[in-house]
Design an enzyme around this catalytic site. Structure first.
Site, PDB file in Angstrom:
ATOM      1  N   GLU A  82       0.904  -1.290  -0.162  1.00  0.00           N
ATOM      2  CA  GLU A  82       0.138   0.121   0.014  1.00  0.00           C
ATOM      3  C   GLU A  82       0.715   1.295   0.007  1.00  0.00           C
ATOM      4  OE1 GLU A  82      -3.127   0.452  -0.615  1.00  0.00           O
ATOM      5  OE2 GLU A  82      -3.525  -1.682  -0.570  1.00  0.00           O
ATOM      6  N   TYR A 117      -6.338   5.814   4.718  1.00  0.00           N
ATOM      7  CA  TYR A 117      -6.518   5.183   3.956  1.00  0.00           C
ATOM      8  C   TYR A 117      -5.650   3.739   4.079  1.00  0.00           C
ATOM      9  CZ  TYR A 117      -5.924   2.715  -0.670  1.00  0.00           C
ATOM     10  OH  TYR A 117      -5.974   2.003  -1.796  1.00  0.00           O
ATOM     11  N   ASP A 162      -9.735   6.349  -1.111  1.00  0.00           N
ATOM     12  CA  ASP A 162      -8.633   7.447  -1.806  1.00  0.00           C
ATOM     13  C   ASP A 162      -9.584   7.712  -3.042  1.00  0.00           C
ATOM     14  OD1 ASP A 162      -8.989   5.125  -3.403  1.00  0.00           O
ATOM     15  OD2 ASP A 162      -6.839   5.085  -3.768  1.00  0.00           O
TER      16      ASP A 162
END
Ligand code: SF4
Length: 357
Positions: free
Chosen positions: A45, A128, A146
């Protein structure tokens, strides 16, 4: 509940039941989807922020090969860490990964925290990323919202609200969390991201013909999908002129370490100054630096876009008679193996340049 609210409520409620089966059937086979180890999901991520999936694949594999555990990352030499990150940009991401790894080792016995609120306290992890890890690895019903997810939602619900407003993001997150399934939370999170990445795409026309939401999507029904999402608060990027020196002395190239704070902190750079200089001015500056410029080989114009600033660079390729002591003079192999030179500068080191090194 008025009619509009009822319609929104219905749309959100249908999302998990439609998107999870679609995702399980159509998800791309990506290296970080092979397991749900928190370290792996976290790393992927962070790498995927501002970076394309295709570009991340190789970096992800190399990174885990060198630092297979959180403990390995915590103990990594910073120069080596930045070298592995070279070309990905936004180098603070790598530094924050290491800071967080150190925190996990010192405060949590090396165990990755298992709750959203705790994950959120780690350096470099925002809502996020914390949502992505908590839902994927610990099945916590927390949304990861996002720009991709906001685009998908604003089209499905045909919302003309500005997705760059924090209040809009907050509202979408709350609405999604109200409909999270009891299990398969990670698959729901991933399904929204995947729809935004491969079907309801950011540039060009969305692929409504293959979208599982085609029958329900309000923007598609009204033909407004390409007008959405609304983004009103786009900031102009600051433009900065720079002059870059690509200096060669024999088989060595000049590099310098950047300051420990600010843009590209602590990384290596080609000697450079702010402002655009002419060739004559550039040669005078080099003489002042004590490199005894012998000949100016050529000039090249390059640009590099950061999130908030754009560098417009004029590069001068110069043969030098002397190695100035305040610069490091390195050979091609060192440059490849141990010097983390950001793309902004590395783009000047083209084939032509290397031919004679
Ligand atoms: S139908 Fe089209 S606009 Fe609507 S979510 Fe799917 S791809 Fe996006």
């Amino acid at each position: 509940m008025n009619e509009k609210e009822q319609s929104l409520d219905f749309l959100y409620k249908t999302l998990p039941e439609i998107l999870i089966p679609w995702y399980l059937k159509h998800a791309r086979d990506l290296p970080w989807r092979k397991d749900r180890v928190p370290y792996h999901v976290w790393l992927s991520e962070i790498m995927l922020q501002q970076t394309r999936v295709e570009a991340v694949k190789g970096y992800y594999t190399r990174f885990l090969k060198e630092f297979p555990t959180i403990a390995d990352l915590a103990e990594a030499d910073e120069d080596r860490l930045l070298k592995l990150w070279e070309g990905l940009g936004y180098y603070n991401r790598a530094r924050n990964l290491q800071k967080a790894a150190k925190k996990i080792i010192s405060e949590n016995n090396g165990v990755f925290p298992s709750e959203y609120s705790e994950i959120l306290t780690l350096p470099g992890i925002g809502e996020y990323t914390a949502g992505a890890i908590a839902s994927n690895c610990f099945d916590e019903p927390v949304a990861a919202v996002d720009g991709n997810v906001l685009r998908v939602i604003s089209r499905i619900t045909e919302s003309y609200e500005d997705i760059q407003k924090p209040a809009v993001k907050k509202q979408v997150k709350a609405r999604l969390e109200a409909v999270y399934p009891r299990t398969r939370c990670g698959d729901f999170t991933q399904s929204l991201m995947e729809l935004g990445a491969i079907v309801c795409v950011p540039s060009g026309a969305p692929k409504c013909g293959v979208c599982p939401m085609e029958d329900l999507c309000v923007a598609h029904r009204h033909g407004t999908e390409q007008k959405l999402p609304v983004k009103n608060t786009k900031k102009e990027r600051k433009q900065e002129e720079r002059t870059v020196f690509i200096l060669r002395c024999g088989t060595k190239i000049a590099v310098k370490k950047r300051k420990k704070e600010g843009l590209l902190a602590g990384l290596w750079e080609l000697p450079n100054i702010s402002e655009k200089k002419t060739a004559k001015e550039a040669m005078e500056i080099l003489s002042e630096w004590g490199v005894s410029p012998v000949s100016l080989k050529r000039e090249a114009i390059r640009k590099h876009v950061f999130s908030h600033i754009q560098w417009n660079m004029t590069g001068f390729y110069v043969e030098c008679g002397q190695e100035a002591p305040e610069m490091e003079w390195v050979c091609k192999n060192e440059l490849g193996a141990s010097i983390a030179l950001p793309t902004a500068f590395r783009q000047f080191l083209d084939e032509d340049f290397f031919q004679n090194v």
